[in-house]
Design a protein around this motif. Sequence first.
Motif, mmCIF file in Angstrom:
data_model
loop_
_atom_site.group_PDB
_atom_site.id
_atom_site.type_symbol
_atom_site.label_atom_id
_atom_site.label_comp_id
_atom_site.label_asym_id
_atom_site.label_seq_id
_atom_site.Cartn_x
_atom_site.Cartn_y
_atom_site.Cartn_z
ATOM 1 N N UNK A 71 6.755 -8.315 -7.038
ATOM 2 C CA UNK A 71 7.708 -7.598 -7.875
ATOM 3 C C UNK A 71 7.646 -7.995 -9.341
ATOM 4 N N UNK A 72 6.838 -8.982 -9.666
ATOM 5 C CA UNK A 72 6.715 -9.358 -11.080
ATOM 6 C C UNK A 72 5.259 -9.579 -11.484
ATOM 7 N N UNK A 73 4.344 -8.980 -10.756
ATOM 8 C CA UNK A 73 2.937 -9.122 -11.115
ATOM 9 C C UNK A 73 2.569 -8.114 -12.205
ATOM 10 N N UNK A 74 1.481 -8.403 -12.879
ATOM 11 C CA UNK A 74 1.048 -7.540 -13.975
ATOM 12 C C UNK A 74 -0.058 -6.603 -13.507
ATOM 13 N N UNK A 75 0.086 -5.341 -13.850
ATOM 14 C CA UNK A 75 -0.920 -4.333 -13.542
ATOM 15 C C UNK A 75 -1.538 -3.877 -14.853
ATOM 16 N N UNK A 76 -2.811 -3.587 -14.826
ATOM 17 C CA UNK A 76 -3.478 -3.055 -16.007
ATOM 18 C C UNK A 76 -3.096 -1.576 -16.121
ATOM 19 N N UNK A 77 -2.163 -1.286 -17.015
ATOM 20 C CA UNK A 77 -1.632 0.077 -17.128
ATOM 21 C C UNK A 77 -2.651 1.066 -17.700
ATOM 22 N N UNK A 78 -3.761 0.577 -18.221
ATOM 23 C CA UNK A 78 -4.837 1.487 -18.633
ATOM 24 C C UNK A 78 -5.546 2.047 -17.401
ATOM 25 N N UNK A 79 -5.492 1.289 -16.305
ATOM 26 C CA UNK A 79 -6.123 1.713 -15.058
ATOM 27 C C UNK A 79 -5.126 2.450 -14.175
ATOM 28 N N UNK A 80 -3.924 1.900 -14.065
ATOM 29 C CA UNK A 80 -2.904 2.493 -13.195
ATOM 30 C C UNK A 80 -1.534 2.403 -13.873
ATOM 31 N N UNK A 81 -0.914 3.532 -14.147
ATOM 32 C CA UNK A 81 0.411 3.516 -14.767
ATOM 33 C C UNK A 81 1.435 2.770 -13.890
ATOM 34 N N UNK A 82 2.384 2.141 -14.549
ATOM 35 C CA UNK A 82 3.386 1.342 -13.854
ATOM 36 C C UNK A 82 4.147 2.153 -12.805
ATOM 37 N N UNK A 83 4.467 3.400 -13.095
ATOM 38 C CA UNK A 83 5.226 4.217 -12.140
ATOM 39 C C UNK A 83 4.442 4.427 -10.846
ATOM 40 N N UNK A 84 3.145 4.637 -10.951
ATOM 41 C CA UNK A 84 2.316 4.806 -9.757
ATOM 42 C C UNK A 84 2.221 3.482 -9.007
ATOM 43 N N UNK A 85 2.029 2.395 -9.730
ATOM 44 C CA UNK A 85 1.976 1.065 -9.125
ATOM 45 C C UNK A 85 3.245 0.781 -8.328
ATOM 46 N N UNK A 86 4.397 1.068 -8.912
ATOM 47 C CA UNK A 86 5.675 0.838 -8.225
ATOM 48 C C UNK A 86 5.795 1.705 -6.967
ATOM 49 N N UNK A 87 5.319 2.939 -7.056
ATOM 50 C CA UNK A 87 5.360 3.817 -5.879
ATOM 51 C C UNK A 87 4.431 3.315 -4.776
ATOM 52 N N UNK A 88 3.319 2.730 -5.147
ATOM 53 C CA UNK A 88 2.411 2.159 -4.146
ATOM 54 C C UNK A 88 3.078 0.969 -3.469
ATOM 55 N N UNK A 89 3.742 0.107 -4.229
ATOM 56 C CA UNK A 89 4.462 -1.022 -3.632
ATOM 57 C C UNK A 89 5.528 -0.505 -2.661
ATOM 58 N N UNK A 90 6.312 0.479 -3.081
ATOM 59 C CA UNK A 90 7.345 1.038 -2.210
ATOM 60 C C UNK A 90 6.749 1.599 -0.930
ATOM 61 N N UNK A 91 5.633 2.283 -1.059
ATOM 62 C CA UNK A 91 4.973 2.879 0.106
ATOM 63 C C UNK A 91 4.485 1.789 1.057
ATOM 64 N N UNK A 92 3.903 0.709 0.523
ATOM 65 C CA UNK A 92 3.448 -0.397 1.363
ATOM 66 C C UNK A 92 4.616 -1.056 2.096
ATOM 67 N N UNK A 93 5.724 -1.222 1.402
ATOM 68 C CA UNK A 93 6.910 -1.797 2.037
ATOM 69 C C UNK A 93 7.383 -0.900 3.175
ATOM 70 N N UNK A 94 7.387 0.412 2.937
ATOM 71 C CA UNK A 94 7.806 1.370 3.969
ATOM 72 C C UNK A 94 6.887 1.281 5.188
ATOM 73 N N UNK A 95 5.581 1.243 4.959
ATOM 74 C CA UNK A 95 4.629 1.134 6.068
ATOM 75 C C UNK A 95 4.840 -0.192 6.808
ATOM 76 N N UNK A 96 5.010 -1.262 6.063
ATOM 77 C CA UNK A 96 5.193 -2.596 6.649
ATOM 78 C C UNK A 96 6.462 -2.684 7.484
ATOM 79 N N UNK A 97 7.505 -1.965 7.085
ATOM 80 C CA UNK A 97 8.790 -2.043 7.793
ATOM 81 C C UNK A 97 8.820 -1.233 9.087
ATOM 82 N N UNK A 98 7.796 -0.448 9.321
ATOM 83 C CA UNK A 98 7.766 0.364 10.557
ATOM 84 C C UNK A 98 7.610 -0.489 11.775
#
Length: 98
Positions: A71-98
């Motif tokens: 939740x506090x790691x740095x992403x290279x926003x030139x490669x992946x925008x922060x909003x997409x990165x956050x959505x990927x984290x949310x999606x992984x959490x959702x998959x993990x919680x199944x």
Amino acid sequence: MTDDNVQALAAEYASCFDFDFGDSGIVLTLSEEAPPELLSMIKDVLGDNTQESLVKVYESLNTISEADDIFSCEIDEKVCPLSIFCNIIKYLIKINDR
């Protein structure tokens, strides 16, 4: 849900990417063994599985898998925008919680 489980899932998904080295450069592809959840995540978060989308997902998965704190790691926003990165984290959490 722990960060470790989500990070392990991100590492597992990152291992599903292959690099094809050709005359025109490096092309990132998904292996045929990629789990359907990864394919769904790519399409749900990014809308398609173009080369650009695959690069964003691959960068995000590697960043998450190697982070001290997802939740506090740095992403290279030139490669992946922060909003997409956050959505990927949310999606992984959702998959993990199944």
